[in-house]
Write a protein that holds these residues in place. Structure first.
Motif, PDB file in Angstrom:
ATOM      1  N   SER A  58       8.519  28.680  34.716  1.00  0.00           N
ATOM      2  CA  SER A  58       7.977  30.042  34.612  1.00  0.00           C
ATOM      3  C   SER A  58       6.591  30.168  35.231  1.00  0.00           C
ATOM      4  N   GLY A  82      18.173  27.568  28.702  1.00  0.00           N
ATOM      5  CA  GLY A  82      17.573  27.051  29.947  1.00  0.00           C
ATOM      6  C   GLY A  82      16.178  26.504  29.710  1.00  0.00           C
ATOM      7  N   SER A  88       8.478  27.190  29.392  1.00  0.00           N
ATOM      8  CA  SER A  88       8.632  28.506  28.752  1.00  0.00           C
ATOM      9  C   SER A  88       8.878  28.359  27.249  1.00  0.00           C
ATOM     10  N   ASP A 106      19.597  23.061  27.061  1.00  0.00           N
ATOM     11  CA  ASP A 106      19.742  22.789  28.504  1.00  0.00           C
ATOM     12  C   ASP A 106      20.883  21.811  28.737  1.00  0.00           C
ATOM     13  N   ASN A 132      26.124  22.417  27.141  1.00  0.00           N
ATOM     14  CA  ASN A 132      26.409  23.686  27.787  1.00  0.00           C
ATOM     15  C   ASN A 132      26.156  24.826  26.792  1.00  0.00           C
ATOM     16  N   ALA A 133      25.275  25.744  27.149  1.00  0.00           N
ATOM     17  CA  ALA A 133      24.938  26.847  26.241  1.00  0.00           C
ATOM     18  C   ALA A 133      26.172  27.670  25.871  1.00  0.00           C
ATOM     19  N   ASP A 150      17.563  32.161  30.638  1.00  0.00           N
ATOM     20  CA  ASP A 150      16.973  31.679  31.897  1.00  0.00           C
ATOM     21  C   ASP A 150      17.763  30.467  32.404  1.00  0.00           C
TER      22      ASP A 150
HETATM   23  C1  LIG Z   1      15.317  28.320  35.699  1.00  0.00           C
HETATM   24  S1  LIG Z   1      15.534  26.830  34.796  1.00  0.00           S
HETATM   25  C2  LIG Z   1      14.737  27.195  33.262  1.00  0.00           C
HETATM   26  C3  LIG Z   1      13.245  27.299  33.405  1.00  0.00           C
HETATM   27  C4  LIG Z   1      12.491  27.351  32.098  1.00  0.00           C
HETATM   28  N1  LIG Z   1      13.025  28.360  31.207  1.00  0.00           N
HETATM   29  C5  LIG Z   1      11.037  27.673  32.388  1.00  0.00           C
HETATM   30  O1  LIG Z   1      10.742  28.852  32.561  1.00  0.00           O
HETATM   31  O2  LIG Z   1      10.204  26.759  32.455  1.00  0.00           O
HETATM   32  C6  LIG Z   1      17.237  26.910  34.412  1.00  0.00           C
HETATM   33  C7  LIG Z   1      17.747  25.782  33.528  1.00  0.00           C
HETATM   34  O3  LIG Z   1      19.043  26.169  33.041  1.00  0.00           O
HETATM   35  C8  LIG Z   1      19.821  25.010  32.873  1.00  0.00           C
HETATM   36  N2  LIG Z   1      21.237  25.391  32.811  1.00  0.00           N
HETATM   37  C9  LIG Z   1      22.053  25.773  33.829  1.00  0.00           C
HETATM   38  N3  LIG Z   1      23.285  26.024  33.355  1.00  0.00           N
HETATM   39  C10 LIG Z   1      23.263  25.803  32.000  1.00  0.00           C
HETATM   40  C11 LIG Z   1      24.233  25.905  30.961  1.00  0.00           C
HETATM   41  N4  LIG Z   1      25.488  26.285  31.198  1.00  0.00           N
HETATM   42  N5  LIG Z   1      23.850  25.603  29.696  1.00  0.00           N
HETATM   43  C12 LIG Z   1      22.558  25.221  29.433  1.00  0.00           C
HETATM   44  N6  LIG Z   1      21.605  25.114  30.387  1.00  0.00           N
HETATM   45  C13 LIG Z   1      21.949  25.399  31.655  1.00  0.00           C
HETATM   46  C14 LIG Z   1      19.454  24.148  34.095  1.00  0.00           C
HETATM   47  O4  LIG Z   1      19.751  22.781  33.843  1.00  0.00           O
HETATM   48  C15 LIG Z   1      17.955  24.440  34.252  1.00  0.00           C
HETATM   49  O5  LIG Z   1      17.169  23.444  33.639  1.00  0.00           O
END
Ligand SMILES: C[S@@+](CC[C@H](N)C(=O)[O-])C[C@H]1O[C@@H](n2cnc3c(N)ncnc32)[C@H](O)[C@@H]1O
Length: 228
Positions: A58, A82, A88, A106, A132-133, A150
């Motif tokens: 972020s 995420g 964040s 994550d 997996n979320a 995110d």
């Molecule tokens: C944009 S980054 C998050 C940045 C963080 N929120 C920040 O602002 O510092 C997106 C994250 O989502 C995770 N992600 C992607 N698909 C996912 C899923 N299905 N379930 C959980 N996490 C996931 C990725 O591994 C990645 O670390």
């Protein structure tokens, strides 16, 4: 180059085009915004030095916005989808009510040890889950005051559907990257862009919520659940 790496590079490329404000205005806004804590500065630096796709973090300005919103709400329970390197999550945790907690999910287990270290000073408040979320969110029984979406853009609509009944009336959902580097205006949008466009329209049409698309960084959709 593997297909996975090609996909990551493509995503990285998109993130590199992300600034909406020009660089000078961005610097001016950051200069007139409360600085990051030492811990956040360290995560920011370390992510840029050692982690793939550091632009996903972020960052200073958006981090302070998330912190400010969380401090206005004083949430008892926050859900973040995420985590990445934890930046964040720590910003959102700054606003937690006394005895409040933040659950952050994550799918990437490679960052787990690094992120756990960063959460050390907050370990009684942050519940960090790897997986997996889409699988984890349905197992959560909490009522959320604030949700931050995110993660993968193709599932934004699914994440909204999974959380909306778990958000209290008057509670908030924030979704990041909803301007997608301006690509939401593309005449021939790619797959991720189409997902974001359709998410934005879905939220706008949903009469259970009110929404504001904040043009901060890459765009944050602020959503408030109405009392029906
Ligand atoms: C944009 S980054 C998050 C940045 C963080 N929120 C920040 O602002 O510092 C997106 C994250 O989502 C995770 N992600 C992607 N698909 C996912 C899923 N299905 N379930 C959980 N996490 C996931 C990725 O591994 C990645 O670390």
């Amino acid at each position: 180059m593997s297909i996975k790496l090609l996909h990551l590079c493509d995503w990285h490329e998109q993130l590199l085009q992300m600034e909406i404000l020009n660089e000078a205005l961005q610097r001016y806004a950051e200069k007139h915004t409360t600085p990051e804590s030492d811990l956040l500065k360290k995560i920011n630096r370390d992510t840029h030095a050692n982690v793939l796709m550091p632009r996903m973090l972020s960052g200073h300005l958006q981090g302070r916005v998330l912190s400010m919103i969380s401090q206005m709400i004083r949430p008892k329970v926050v859900l973040e989808i995420g985590t990445y390197t934890g930046y964040s999550a720590l910003c959102l945790a700054e606003g937690l009510a006394e005895n409040g907690k933040l659950i952050t999910i994550d799918i990437n287990e490679e960052l787990e040890e690094k992120v756990k270290d960063c959460f050390n000073s907050y370990c009684d408040k942050i519940d960090y889950r790897i997986g997996n979320a889409l699988d984890i969110v349905p197992t959560l029984n909490e009522t959320f005051d604030l949700v931050f979406i995110d993660a993968d853009k193709s599932n934004y609509a699914n994440y909204f559907d999974l959380v909306i009944d778990k958000v209290r009336e008057g509670g908030f959902i924030l979704a990041d990257n909803v301007l997608w580097s301006g690509k939401v205006l593309d005449a021939r949008p790619d797959t991720d862009t189409r997902a974001i466009i359709s998410f934005n329209q879905k939220i706008h049409d949903d009469n259970r919520v009110e929404n504001v698309l904040l043009p901060i960084r890459d765009g944050i959709m602020m959503i408030r659940k109405l009392s029906l």
